[in-house]
Design a protein around this motif. Sequence first.
Motif, mmCIF file in Angstrom:
data_model
loop_
_atom_site.group_PDB
_atom_site.id
_atom_site.type_symbol
_atom_site.label_atom_id
_atom_site.label_comp_id
_atom_site.label_asym_id
_atom_site.label_seq_id
_atom_site.Cartn_x
_atom_site.Cartn_y
_atom_site.Cartn_z
ATOM 1 N N PHE A 91 0.773 -1.224 0.033
ATOM 2 C CA PHE A 91 -0.101 -0.151 0.010
ATOM 3 C C PHE A 91 0.835 1.229 0.011
ATOM 4 C CE2 PHE A 91 -2.145 3.353 2.545
ATOM 5 C CZ PHE A 91 -3.163 3.643 1.624
ATOM 6 N N MET A 92 1.886 1.286 0.776
ATOM 7 C CA MET A 92 2.778 2.421 0.739
ATOM 8 C C MET A 92 3.590 2.574 -0.473
ATOM 9 S SD MET A 92 2.569 4.022 3.620
ATOM 10 C CE MET A 92 4.195 5.076 3.931
ATOM 11 N N LEU A 93 3.946 1.454 -1.166
ATOM 12 C CA LEU A 93 4.706 1.731 -2.440
ATOM 13 C C LEU A 93 3.378 2.177 -3.591
ATOM 14 C CD1 LEU A 93 6.646 -1.585 -2.931
ATOM 15 C CD2 LEU A 93 7.269 0.594 -2.830
ATOM 16 N N LEU A 94 2.417 1.826 -3.605
ATOM 17 C CA LEU A 94 1.331 2.471 -4.374
ATOM 18 C C LEU A 94 0.958 3.629 -4.254
ATOM 19 C CD1 LEU A 94 -1.104 -0.762 -4.594
ATOM 20 C CD2 LEU A 94 0.376 0.066 -6.543
ATOM 21 N N TRP A 95 0.970 4.115 -2.897
ATOM 22 C CA TRP A 95 0.463 5.519 -2.466
ATOM 23 C C TRP A 95 1.667 6.440 -2.951
ATOM 24 C CZ3 TRP A 95 2.503 8.971 1.199
ATOM 25 C CH2 TRP A 95 1.742 10.039 1.439
ATOM 26 N N LYS A 96 2.875 6.094 -2.562
ATOM 27 C CA LYS A 96 4.137 6.728 -3.043
ATOM 28 C C LYS A 96 3.877 7.111 -4.441
ATOM 29 C CE LYS A 96 9.038 7.038 -2.288
ATOM 30 N NZ LYS A 96 10.389 6.183 -1.990
ATOM 31 N N ASP A 97 3.955 6.014 -5.086
ATOM 32 C CA ASP A 97 3.932 6.202 -6.731
ATOM 33 C C ASP A 97 2.885 7.071 -7.033
ATOM 34 O OD1 ASP A 97 5.276 5.562 -9.141
ATOM 35 O OD2 ASP A 97 3.692 3.902 -9.578
ATOM 36 N N ASN A 98 1.620 6.816 -6.514
ATOM 37 C CA ASN A 98 0.519 7.840 -6.826
ATOM 38 C C ASN A 98 0.768 9.284 -6.272
ATOM 39 O OD1 ASN A 98 -2.124 8.512 -8.017
ATOM 40 N ND2 ASN A 98 -3.159 7.811 -5.978
ATOM 41 N N ASN A 99 1.260 9.472 -5.258
ATOM 42 C CA ASN A 99 1.701 10.784 -4.906
ATOM 43 C C ASN A 99 2.472 11.497 -5.892
ATOM 44 O OD1 ASN A 99 1.310 13.072 -2.982
ATOM 45 N ND2 ASN A 99 3.070 12.361 -1.704
ATOM 46 N N ILE A 119 3.948 15.526 -10.023
ATOM 47 C CA ILE A 119 4.336 15.739 -11.410
ATOM 48 C C ILE A 119 3.057 16.702 -12.208
ATOM 49 C CG2 ILE A 119 4.788 14.770 -13.772
ATOM 50 C CD1 ILE A 119 6.295 12.649 -12.043
ATOM 51 N N GLU A 120 1.917 16.209 -11.978
ATOM 52 C CA GLU A 120 0.854 16.924 -12.572
ATOM 53 C C GLU A 120 0.802 18.349 -12.089
ATOM 54 O OE1 GLU A 120 -2.738 14.593 -11.936
ATOM 55 O OE2 GLU A 120 -1.879 12.733 -13.423
ATOM 56 N N LYS A 121 0.861 18.585 -10.849
ATOM 57 C CA LYS A 121 0.897 19.885 -10.335
ATOM 58 C C LYS A 121 1.650 20.563 -11.003
ATOM 59 C CE LYS A 121 -1.106 19.126 -5.433
ATOM 60 N NZ LYS A 121 -0.761 19.369 -3.937
ATOM 61 N N TRP A 122 3.145 20.103 -10.669
ATOM 62 C CA TRP A 122 4.447 20.972 -11.508
ATOM 63 C C TRP A 122 3.963 21.161 -12.644
ATOM 64 C CZ3 TRP A 122 7.535 20.436 -15.508
ATOM 65 C CH2 TRP A 122 8.580 21.353 -15.482
ATOM 66 N N LYS A 159 0.999 21.539 -14.415
ATOM 67 C CA LYS A 159 -0.046 22.510 -14.370
ATOM 68 C C LYS A 159 0.503 23.895 -14.173
ATOM 69 C CE LYS A 159 -4.768 22.646 -13.414
ATOM 70 N NZ LYS A 159 -5.919 22.059 -12.522
ATOM 71 N N ARG A 160 1.441 23.958 -13.049
ATOM 72 C CA ARG A 160 2.041 25.394 -12.465
ATOM 73 C C ARG A 160 3.063 26.079 -13.472
ATOM 74 N NH1 ARG A 160 3.551 23.537 -7.726
ATOM 75 N NH2 ARG A 160 5.868 23.302 -8.472
ATOM 76 N N ASN A 161 3.936 24.983 -13.999
ATOM 77 C CA ASN A 161 4.856 25.629 -14.896
ATOM 78 C C ASN A 161 4.747 25.680 -16.285
ATOM 79 O OD1 ASN A 161 6.811 25.971 -12.739
ATOM 80 N ND2 ASN A 161 7.421 24.070 -12.433
ATOM 81 N N LEU A 162 3.938 24.849 -16.993
ATOM 82 C CA LEU A 162 3.639 24.961 -18.221
ATOM 83 C C LEU A 162 2.543 25.301 -18.795
ATOM 84 C CD1 LEU A 162 4.838 21.074 -19.043
ATOM 85 C CD2 LEU A 162 6.182 23.403 -19.446
ATOM 86 N N GLY A 163 1.332 25.589 -17.637
ATOM 87 C CA GLY A 163 0.082 26.164 -17.982
ATOM 88 C C GLY A 163 -0.700 25.579 -18.904
ATOM 89 N N ASP A 164 -1.194 26.402 -19.928
ATOM 90 C CA ASP A 164 -1.938 25.568 -20.928
ATOM 91 C C ASP A 164 -1.147 25.099 -22.238
ATOM 92 O OD1 ASP A 164 -4.244 25.968 -19.435
ATOM 93 O OD2 ASP A 164 -4.646 28.035 -20.434
ATOM 94 N N ARG A 165 0.147 25.159 -21.981
ATOM 95 C CA ARG A 165 1.131 24.575 -23.084
ATOM 96 C C ARG A 165 0.680 23.170 -23.501
ATOM 97 N NH1 ARG A 165 6.891 26.177 -21.498
ATOM 98 N NH2 ARG A 165 6.260 28.131 -20.375
ATOM 99 N N GLN A 166 0.740 22.725 -24.905
ATOM 100 C CA GLN A 166 0.496 21.285 -25.275
ATOM 101 C C GLN A 166 1.692 20.385 -24.856
ATOM 102 O OE1 GLN A 166 -0.354 21.429 -29.197
ATOM 103 N NE2 GLN A 166 -2.578 22.088 -29.047
ATOM 104 N N THR A 167 0.998 19.116 -24.371
ATOM 105 C CA THR A 167 2.147 18.153 -24.279
ATOM 106 C C THR A 167 1.970 17.114 -25.337
ATOM 107 O OG1 THR A 167 0.394 16.826 -22.904
ATOM 108 C CG2 THR A 167 1.961 18.291 -21.649
ATOM 109 N N PRO A 168 3.082 16.515 -25.815
ATOM 110 C CA PRO A 168 3.018 15.534 -27.176
ATOM 111 C C PRO A 168 2.193 14.558 -26.704
ATOM 112 C CG PRO A 168 5.212 15.535 -25.709
ATOM 113 C CD PRO A 168 4.372 16.519 -25.167
ATOM 114 N N PRO A 169 1.408 14.016 -27.641
ATOM 115 C CA PRO A 169 0.551 12.955 -27.722
ATOM 116 C C PRO A 169 1.336 11.553 -27.476
ATOM 117 C CG PRO A 169 0.681 13.760 -29.871
ATOM 118 C CD PRO A 169 1.433 14.476 -29.037
#
Length: 70
Positions: free
Chosen positions: A24-32, A37-40, A42-52
């Motif tokens: 459970f700790m391994l999965l929680w750490k990976d999910n966290n 990464i998603e927060k970073w 969103k904060r640093n790239l804003g609405d820029r597109q990411t590659p498909p």
Amino acid sequence: YFALWIFALPFMMIASIVIGGFFFMLLWKDNNKVRQIEKWRKRNLGDRQTPPPGTDERKKWANRLPPYNK
């Protein structure tokens, strides 16, 4: 056979809880980490597109003409 179940049951339960908690700790750490990464992103790239994700689509995306944000 039944005596072994009676005497081994507490050890099996403790081992199951410990191993389950470890996974459970391994999965929680990976999910966290994914959420961080998603927060970073969103904060640093804003609405820029990411590659498909697809290889062919990624090549088309990388070789597109300006403006790059459309």
